[in-house]
Write a protein that holds these residues in place. Sequence first.
Motif, mmCIF file in Angstrom:
data_model
loop_
_atom_site.group_PDB
_atom_site.id
_atom_site.type_symbol
_atom_site.label_atom_id
_atom_site.label_comp_id
_atom_site.label_asym_id
_atom_site.label_seq_id
_atom_site.Cartn_x
_atom_site.Cartn_y
_atom_site.Cartn_z
ATOM 1 N N LEU A 131 -9.159 6.087 83.499
ATOM 2 C CA LEU A 131 -7.844 6.297 82.890
ATOM 3 C C LEU A 131 -6.757 5.627 83.721
ATOM 4 O O LEU A 131 -5.843 4.984 83.179
ATOM 5 N N LEU A 132 -6.839 5.749 85.035
ATOM 6 C CA LEU A 132 -5.831 5.154 85.909
ATOM 7 C C LEU A 132 -5.826 3.630 85.781
ATOM 8 O O LEU A 132 -4.758 3.010 85.722
ATOM 9 N N LYS A 133 -7.006 3.030 85.719
ATOM 10 C CA LYS A 133 -7.091 1.577 85.570
ATOM 11 C C LYS A 133 -6.517 1.124 84.230
ATOM 12 O O LYS A 133 -6.037 -0.005 84.105
ATOM 13 N N PHE A 134 -6.579 1.996 83.253
ATOM 14 C CA PHE A 134 -6.074 1.679 81.912
ATOM 15 C C PHE A 134 -4.548 1.753 81.863
ATOM 16 O O PHE A 134 -3.896 0.953 81.187
ATOM 17 N N LEU A 135 -3.967 2.719 82.574
ATOM 18 C CA LEU A 135 -2.525 2.957 82.496
ATOM 19 C C LEU A 135 -1.703 2.126 83.483
ATOM 20 O O LEU A 135 -0.559 1.768 83.187
ATOM 21 N N ARG A 136 -2.249 1.840 84.623
ATOM 22 C CA ARG A 136 -1.463 1.167 85.659
ATOM 23 C C ARG A 136 -0.885 -0.183 85.230
ATOM 24 O O ARG A 136 0.279 -0.477 85.515
ATOM 25 N N PRO A 137 -1.654 -1.066 84.583
ATOM 26 C CA PRO A 137 -1.137 -2.414 84.312
ATOM 27 C C PRO A 137 -0.372 -2.564 82.996
ATOM 28 O O PRO A 137 -0.153 -3.693 82.553
ATOM 29 N N LEU A 138 0.052 -1.478 82.373
ATOM 30 C CA LEU A 138 0.748 -1.601 81.090
ATOM 31 C C LEU A 138 2.001 -2.458 81.222
ATOM 32 O O LEU A 138 2.743 -2.363 82.200
ATOM 33 N N HIS A 139 2.248 -3.277 80.208
ATOM 34 C CA HIS A 139 3.427 -4.141 80.205
ATOM 35 C C HIS A 139 4.654 -3.385 79.706
ATOM 36 O O HIS A 139 4.557 -2.423 78.930
ATOM 37 N N GLU A 140 5.803 -3.826 80.162
ATOM 38 C CA GLU A 140 7.087 -3.240 79.741
ATOM 39 C C GLU A 140 7.192 -3.230 78.217
ATOM 40 O O GLU A 140 6.925 -4.228 77.547
ATOM 41 N N GLY A 141 7.559 -2.083 77.671
ATOM 42 C CA GLY A 141 7.748 -1.957 76.232
ATOM 43 C C GLY A 141 6.517 -1.538 75.455
ATOM 44 O O GLY A 141 6.608 -1.298 74.241
ATOM 45 N N THR A 142 5.363 -1.440 76.109
ATOM 46 C CA THR A 142 4.145 -1.014 75.416
ATOM 47 C C THR A 142 4.262 0.439 74.971
ATOM 48 O O THR A 142 4.636 1.311 75.762
ATOM 49 N N LEU A 143 3.972 0.692 73.693
ATOM 50 C CA LEU A 143 3.969 2.050 73.170
ATOM 51 C C LEU A 143 2.604 2.682 73.412
ATOM 52 O O LEU A 143 1.570 2.039 73.232
ATOM 53 N N VAL A 144 2.614 3.966 73.807
ATOM 54 C CA VAL A 144 1.384 4.671 74.138
ATOM 55 C C VAL A 144 1.288 5.936 73.264
ATOM 56 O O VAL A 144 2.107 6.839 73.377
ATOM 57 N N PHE A 145 0.281 5.950 72.396
ATOM 58 C CA PHE A 145 0.045 7.089 71.500
ATOM 59 C C PHE A 145 -1.149 7.875 72.037
ATOM 60 O O PHE A 145 -2.221 7.295 72.279
ATOM 61 N N VAL A 146 -0.976 9.193 72.194
ATOM 62 C CA VAL A 146 -2.014 10.027 72.795
ATOM 63 C C VAL A 146 -2.291 11.243 71.916
ATOM 64 O O VAL A 146 -1.358 11.920 71.467
ATOM 65 N N ALA A 147 -3.573 11.524 71.681
ATOM 66 C CA ALA A 147 -3.987 12.733 70.962
ATOM 67 C C ALA A 147 -5.190 13.324 71.685
ATOM 68 O O ALA A 147 -6.173 12.625 71.949
ATOM 69 N N SER A 148 -5.124 14.607 71.997
ATOM 70 C CA SER A 148 -6.203 15.252 72.739
ATOM 71 C C SER A 148 -7.330 15.702 71.816
ATOM 72 O O SER A 148 -7.147 15.870 70.605
ATOM 73 N N PHE A 149 -8.507 15.892 72.418
ATOM 74 C CA PHE A 149 -9.667 16.390 71.697
ATOM 75 C C PHE A 149 -10.514 17.206 72.668
ATOM 76 O O PHE A 149 -10.966 16.680 73.672
#
Length: 229
Positions: A131-149
């Motif tokens: 998860l950390l590797k996925f979130l760290r390099p996000l570019h400015e302005g990227t929208l992040v949609f999250v839904a738990s399960f």
Amino acid sequence: MRLAGPLRAVAVLLLVGLTWVLANSIFGGDSGSSVRHFFTGASEEPTPEPRPRRYKCGLSAPCPQKHLAFRLVSGAANVIGPKICLEDKMLVSSVKNNVGRGLNIALVNGVTGELLETKSFDMWAGDVSDLLKFLRPLHEGTLVFVASFDDAATKMNDEARRLFEELGSTVVKELGFRDSWVFVGAKGIENKSPFEQRMKNSKSSNKYEGWPESLEMDGCIPLRAPLES
């Protein structure tokens, strides 16, 4: 002469009937319509009720121009998977076979609305470093949609919570075991996101045995202006 009485009775009945028809024609009313149906044999078709308009992702109203319509639904217990809809396109769902236990995330270009990537992270038995590797390099302005399960928090560490806070979350620091959570954030957001809901896992209020009820959230997200080069 024997027919005089019956003929007179028939004449009286016709006169009364015609008077009734004339009166209903003048003053209106359902009975006038019924009489016309009786004499003509015609029937009026009921006027069909207009169908309610359907907007993108099932919203109750259309989004303004240069806004993205979205709907998020968290998973129900560990049985029914979450859904992420954007601009009437299902990005994440059990039907698409791209949901997983834990956090289900869709990344979207905040300028164009284009889907960049979808991925799920097992927060019960998985490795939080993914998860950390996925979130760290996000570019400015990227929208992040999250839904738990099922469970979205057991493997959540301080860095992961901080990264979500930087995306605009206000409840991730309190997210606990089997809490339901839906969230929309953005890389580089200046204020806290208005699109976030959390349902705490509590024995006294859980809808399912061991899990709170599913959450559903929708709205309109403004597209970001292109960054000046």
